[in-house]
Motif scaffolding. Sequence first.
Motif, mmCIF file in Angstrom:
data_model
loop_
_atom_site.group_PDB
_atom_site.id
_atom_site.type_symbol
_atom_site.label_atom_id
_atom_site.label_comp_id
_atom_site.label_asym_id
_atom_site.label_seq_id
_atom_site.Cartn_x
_atom_site.Cartn_y
_atom_site.Cartn_z
ATOM 1 N N ILE A 456 0.835 -1.204 0.000
ATOM 2 C CA ILE A 456 0.000 0.000 0.000
ATOM 3 C C ILE A 456 0.870 1.255 0.000
ATOM 4 N N ARG A 457 1.902 1.200 0.824
ATOM 5 C CA ARG A 457 2.755 2.368 0.930
ATOM 6 C C ARG A 457 3.525 2.612 -0.367
ATOM 7 N N LYS A 458 3.961 1.576 -0.988
ATOM 8 C CA LYS A 458 4.675 1.726 -2.249
ATOM 9 C C LYS A 458 3.787 2.400 -3.277
ATOM 10 N N ASN A 459 2.556 1.935 -3.331
ATOM 11 C CA ASN A 459 1.583 2.515 -4.246
ATOM 12 C C ASN A 459 1.382 3.986 -3.976
ATOM 13 N N TYR A 466 1.935 11.332 -0.239
ATOM 14 C CA TYR A 466 2.833 11.213 0.906
ATOM 15 C C TYR A 466 2.092 11.204 2.223
ATOM 16 N N ALA A 467 0.887 11.759 2.246
ATOM 17 C CA ALA A 467 0.099 11.727 3.484
ATOM 18 C C ALA A 467 -0.127 10.283 3.901
ATOM 19 N N THR A 468 -0.527 9.463 2.934
ATOM 20 C CA THR A 468 -0.773 8.055 3.239
ATOM 21 C C THR A 468 0.526 7.315 3.554
ATOM 22 N N SER A 469 1.545 7.548 2.756
ATOM 23 C CA SER A 469 2.794 6.810 2.974
ATOM 24 C C SER A 469 3.404 7.156 4.324
ATOM 25 N N ILE A 474 4.635 6.325 10.075
ATOM 26 C CA ILE A 474 4.631 6.947 11.402
ATOM 27 C C ILE A 474 3.851 6.107 12.409
ATOM 28 N N GLN A 475 2.699 5.620 11.956
ATOM 29 C CA GLN A 475 1.904 4.839 12.907
ATOM 30 C C GLN A 475 2.562 3.495 13.225
ATOM 31 N N LEU A 476 3.220 2.924 12.258
ATOM 32 C CA LEU A 476 3.959 1.696 12.534
ATOM 33 C C LEU A 476 5.079 1.975 13.531
ATOM 34 N N SER A 477 5.695 3.126 13.336
ATOM 35 C CA SER A 477 6.783 3.500 14.227
ATOM 36 C C SER A 477 6.291 3.622 15.660
ATOM 37 N N ILE A 481 7.492 -0.553 15.124
ATOM 38 C CA ILE A 481 8.006 -1.189 13.905
ATOM 39 C C ILE A 481 8.604 -0.134 12.993
ATOM 40 N N LEU A 482 9.827 -0.375 12.597
ATOM 41 C CA LEU A 482 10.564 0.589 11.811
ATOM 42 C C LEU A 482 10.545 0.187 10.343
ATOM 43 N N LEU A 483 10.043 1.102 9.524
ATOM 44 C CA LEU A 483 9.968 0.833 8.094
ATOM 45 C C LEU A 483 11.035 1.679 7.400
ATOM 46 N N LYS A 484 11.821 1.033 6.568
ATOM 47 C CA LYS A 484 12.903 1.766 5.922
ATOM 48 C C LYS A 484 12.774 1.701 4.403
#
Length: 496
Positions: A456-459, A466-469, A474-477, A481-484
């Motif tokens: 979803i984020r890639k899309n 960028y609001a969605t990505s 941020i919410q995962l963080s 959970i760290l997304l890189k």
Amino acid sequence: MPFKIYNSYSRQKEAFTSITPGHVGMYVCGPTVSGESHLGHARPYIFFDIVLRYLTYKGYKVRYVRNITDAGHFEEEGREAEDKISKKALLEKLEPMELVQKYTNLFHWAFKKFNCIEPSIEPTATGHIVEQINMIEKIIAEGYAYTSNGSVYFDVKKYAASYDYGKLSGRVIDDLLETTRELDGQDEKRDLADFALWKSAAPEHIMRWKSPWGEGFPGWHIECSAMATKYLGAEFDIHGGGMDLQFPHHESEIAQSTICNHQAPVRYWMHNNMITINGRKMGKSYNNVIKLTELFSGDHPLLTQAFNPMTVRFFILQGHYRSPLDFSSEALVASEKAFKRLWEAHELLQKLPVRETTAAADKELDDKITLWLSELEIFMDDDFGTPKVLANLFEMAPIINSIKDGLIAADAISGETLLLMKKKFRLFLEDIFGLQSVDGKNNETLNAVMQLLIDIRKNAKIQKDYATSDKIRIQLSELGILLKDEKDGGMSWGVE
RNA sequence: GGUCCUUUGGCCGAGUGGCUAGGCAAAGCUCUGCAAAAGCUUCUACAGCGGUUCGAAUCCGCUAGGGACCUCCA
């Protein structure tokens, strides 16, 4: 290059050969289960776990015996003969065996988290009263022990006349015989240096067994001698433990076993140094212990956060086992970060594609890596140089990351070298050092959910939404959970 | 008091008579929508004083500090 182990008995490194080819008998002094294990206890059991793993890697079949001391030792030699375990049990209003079971369970729980392999045999002192009594009888028959008021003492002076009492711990026998201690009950002994093999139990003493000398309980050191002899034989390869056990515990073990079995019991004595805190040994008497439960939860004034057992394991490996290791929250935080970086490099490495036939485009780099890899076993062979092994692995971390990011061409090193690298990283980090992933990446469901979020984020990113990505990241963080984002447009994640 | 060990850069921590250990932190840069991560670069220390040596953080001596064991202790 031979495999060398520092032998505390000879005070030098010696080439290791086992008594029975292909087999090793190893005894390590286990915990006294009258209380919770603390960080200091983590060192020997983690270190000797590495010894076990390395010997196994070397092709030995190891019988690893580690006792559980559940019979309690004296609070103080000669005084009141108070059994540590029964004393605490009264305070907590528990059956002695209930207390012992509770702390045994906790011990097993903690060391499973440390990924320590269970011993082949984990004998308890209470389960070997008969063997201990037999051994004491033999020592009496040999004329090296005497009874006094229902207790039995080992005659150190007589032993020292023909044997080297004090060699292991560097004591001078005359000093020991002259030592004056103002303790009660010393009059039962012929010499102050004598130690108890069997103690008669006072009426209020809960843990007690019948013996030829009356009701009582075994002395300090006899359990290890009896159980080691039973399961490993009169002579075995390795005996390990903390260096604070050298005297009097191990010294006395040697004396008892030597008289009983007519030969010195141990080929290689190995002692790990202490974990200190502000330069002082961590121990109950110093009131500076950090229990393992506190370490894992972060619930202790000296801790700034909770620590994963793997962080502790890594921390211990970063220092040589014969050096003191000073603990601080700061030092553990550093280890946590270091371990994370190294482990991520390891995981990346395992995913790198291998083209087996490729020759090295960068011969110099290829040679350097080959050298680093070849040194790993040499370092371990030199009395378990775990810090040096880690240093070499760290040398390769930037290279792995650079290959992955395309900063170093994939064909810079040969397919053969890459394959070897994968193999060695896995061997040393996982098999020998016993390290494992700290995050929940092994959870299939979580993996699938994360993959969904990543898609979803890639899309969203492609749409420049960028609001969605950002929201996803941020919410995962916030959930830890760290997304890189990665250079090639891919994404990776990890648990904080 | 006795026996023994130890003193390394901001912190942790290897180490051997001659060649940058490594990690963490810090600073700068690169990459990048932003972040994070990653990469590159910088930071060259061995308690003090003497001695041995062509050369010592590494060997010896002295001084100072710290610690362990001598009592249950991993």
